[in-house]
Design an enzyme around this catalytic site. Sequence first.
Site, PDB file in Angstrom:
ATOM      1  N   ARG A 131       0.826  -1.217   0.000  1.00  0.00           N
ATOM      2  CA  ARG A 131       0.000   0.000   0.000  1.00  0.00           C
ATOM      3  C   ARG A 131       0.856   1.260   0.000  1.00  0.00           C
ATOM      4  O   ARG A 131       0.453   2.276  -0.573  1.00  0.00           O
ATOM      5  CB  ARG A 131      -0.974  -0.023   1.185  1.00  0.00           C
ATOM      6  CG  ARG A 131      -2.117  -0.978   0.886  1.00  0.00           C
ATOM      7  CD  ARG A 131      -3.183  -0.983   1.933  1.00  0.00           C
ATOM      8  NE  ARG A 131      -4.391  -1.599   1.393  1.00  0.00           N
ATOM      9  CZ  ARG A 131      -5.323  -2.192   2.116  1.00  0.00           C
ATOM     10  NH1 ARG A 131      -5.193  -2.252   3.428  1.00  0.00           N
ATOM     11  NH2 ARG A 131      -6.383  -2.708   1.550  1.00  0.00           N
ATOM     12  N   LYS A 137     -19.195 -18.217  -1.394  1.00  0.00           N
ATOM     13  CA  LYS A 137     -20.659 -18.247  -1.322  1.00  0.00           C
ATOM     14  C   LYS A 137     -21.332 -17.305  -2.308  1.00  0.00           C
ATOM     15  O   LYS A 137     -20.859 -16.202  -2.551  1.00  0.00           O
ATOM     16  CB  LYS A 137     -21.099 -17.850   0.082  1.00  0.00           C
ATOM     17  CG  LYS A 137     -20.758 -18.895   1.110  1.00  0.00           C
ATOM     18  CD  LYS A 137     -21.321 -18.493   2.450  1.00  0.00           C
ATOM     19  CE  LYS A 137     -21.236 -19.657   3.431  1.00  0.00           C
ATOM     20  NZ  LYS A 137     -21.806 -19.296   4.720  1.00  0.00           N
ATOM     21  N   GLY A 147     -13.463  -3.933  -0.061  1.00  0.00           N
ATOM     22  CA  GLY A 147     -14.883  -3.568  -0.093  1.00  0.00           C
ATOM     23  C   GLY A 147     -15.219  -2.572  -1.193  1.00  0.00           C
ATOM     24  O   GLY A 147     -16.254  -2.698  -1.853  1.00  0.00           O
ATOM     25  N   GLY A 193     -11.344  -9.033  -1.887  1.00  0.00           N
ATOM     26  CA  GLY A 193     -11.216 -10.228  -1.041  1.00  0.00           C
ATOM     27  C   GLY A 193      -9.898 -10.957  -1.232  1.00  0.00           C
ATOM     28  O   GLY A 193      -8.829 -10.360  -1.175  1.00  0.00           O
TER      29      GLY A 193
HETATM   30  P1  AMP Z   1     -14.503 -15.262  -0.988  1.00  0.00           P
HETATM   31  O1  AMP Z   1     -13.987 -14.627   0.273  1.00  0.00           O
HETATM   32  O2  AMP Z   1     -15.980 -15.292  -1.099  1.00  0.00           O
HETATM   33  O3  AMP Z   1     -13.817 -14.703  -2.232  1.00  0.00           O
HETATM   34  O4  AMP Z   1     -14.111 -16.783  -0.894  1.00  0.00           O
HETATM   35  C1  AMP Z   1     -12.784 -17.229  -0.880  1.00  0.00           C
HETATM   36  C2  AMP Z   1     -12.751 -18.566  -0.204  1.00  0.00           C
HETATM   37  O5  AMP Z   1     -13.542 -19.491  -0.910  1.00  0.00           O
HETATM   38  C3  AMP Z   1     -11.351 -19.135  -0.167  1.00  0.00           C
HETATM   39  O6  AMP Z   1     -10.969 -19.215   1.176  1.00  0.00           O
HETATM   40  C4  AMP Z   1     -11.516 -20.511  -0.774  1.00  0.00           C
HETATM   41  O7  AMP Z   1     -10.838 -21.529  -0.056  1.00  0.00           O
HETATM   42  C5  AMP Z   1     -12.992 -20.750  -0.696  1.00  0.00           C
HETATM   43  N1  AMP Z   1     -13.428 -21.722  -1.722  1.00  0.00           N
HETATM   44  C6  AMP Z   1     -13.305 -21.578  -3.041  1.00  0.00           C
HETATM   45  N2  AMP Z   1     -13.781 -22.661  -3.678  1.00  0.00           N
HETATM   46  C7  AMP Z   1     -14.236 -23.505  -2.737  1.00  0.00           C
HETATM   47  C8  AMP Z   1     -14.854 -24.788  -2.778  1.00  0.00           C
HETATM   48  N3  AMP Z   1     -15.099 -25.421  -3.926  1.00  0.00           N
HETATM   49  N4  AMP Z   1     -15.213 -25.360  -1.614  1.00  0.00           N
HETATM   50  C9  AMP Z   1     -14.962 -24.714  -0.442  1.00  0.00           C
HETATM   51  N5  AMP Z   1     -14.372 -23.499  -0.338  1.00  0.00           N
HETATM   52  C10 AMP Z   1     -14.018 -22.904  -1.473  1.00  0.00           C
END
Ligand code: AMP
Length: 397
Positions: free
Chosen positions: A37, A198, A378, A355
């Site tokens: 940063r 998710k 964010g 993220g």
């Molecule tokens: P996000 O913060 O929503 O971008 O999610 C990132 C997280 O999703 C990471 O820690 C990954 O390990 C997890 N992730 C990605 N694909 C999968 C999967 N197929 N099953 C479980 N966790 C996952």
Amino acid sequence: MPAFRTLDDADVAGKRVLVRVDLNLPMQDGKVTDTTRIDRVLPTIEELSARGARVVLLAHFGRPKGRRVPEMSLRPVARALSDILGRPVTFADDCIGEAAEQAIAGLKNGDIALLENLRFHPGEEKNDPAFADALAALGDIFVSDAFSCAHRAHASTVGLAERLPTYAGRCMEAELSALNAALENPAHPVAAVVGGAKVSTKLDLLGNLLEKVDYLMIGGGMANTFLAAKGFDVGKSLCEHDLAATAREIMDRADGSGCRILLPVDALLAKEFAANAPHRVAAIEDVGGDEMILDAGPETVKALTAVLRECRTLVWNGPMGAFEIPPFDTATVALARAAAELTKAGRLLSVAGGGDTVAALNHAGVAGDFTYVSTAGGAFLEWLEGKTLPGVAALMQ
Ligand code: AMP
């Protein structure tokens, strides 16, 4: 994109220039562990200093919630900044009042000061008028250079822009130009890679992207929700079954707006979520009842890469699989490398952020090869969601 003023338009020599920067650096035991940063805001600081401004840096650190928390002092950051710049950085013990005034009064043209954590005062996050007035009294000009804070209407992002002549710093300018080139005014076809855990956290983002992109490549855990909604058995995979109707609605809306959603056609499966867990590659229709989809498979990577070769623009948010635990980083790494190669060959404009995305691209060793990687979390996501960011809107006035 509506016009905003940049440093090209500012007369800064001899002026007290308040610069909002993001210096919320990772620290351990009082030491800065990653200076990315700082590197991002150096061009602004060095240019202002070279042009004879009295540079006054404003920043926050952590979440002190309006109280003075010694562990969240910016003093160690002033030291790190001084080391990188190779020159002194004056540190003021408070961001308003006598300590700040004295530090600024001592600056000569070209000198640099950093004021203590803005968030030690409750007025910062509330954009309290009296606090914003006290900040504004310290400067002649405001330079907004913290895109990552622009989704918050705080005194140092919005309040100052309402009180002083305001310009975008070089980091803000680069970020807005990259996002504009990727989403507002892109060369088509445009692809978006959206991965991560998710669907529920990315509904607005998907809804906005499907209006703007030609291909929506969904990966990671969130793809499982779409696969299940289409009737595939995803076994014990992470899956939001209660969002099946929402997933179907997103797919219908994409159909209606000419956006093709691309889901995994094969996957890396395992029975436990652990590094080097026994695993196998299988077609998406062959997932066993006791198995989990932890990464996209090689056929998926091949198909997505072929589509990327036809695209001119890519927006990327989120990993294609559980990239922290090998070998379930395979698809993320392979697709990121393919995007990096196309970018280096001048065939693709690639913008990534939000993220875990930066960590995933660093892991793949290609963060430097994308056209632009945003360090904003964010704020980058809210931009992808199509929201107006108050700190950006304030620049357009
Ligand atoms: P996000 O913060 O929503 O971008 O999610 C990132 C997280 O999703 C990471 O820690 C990954 O390990 C997890 N992730 C990605 N694909 C999968 C999967 N197929 N099953 C479980 N966790 C996952």
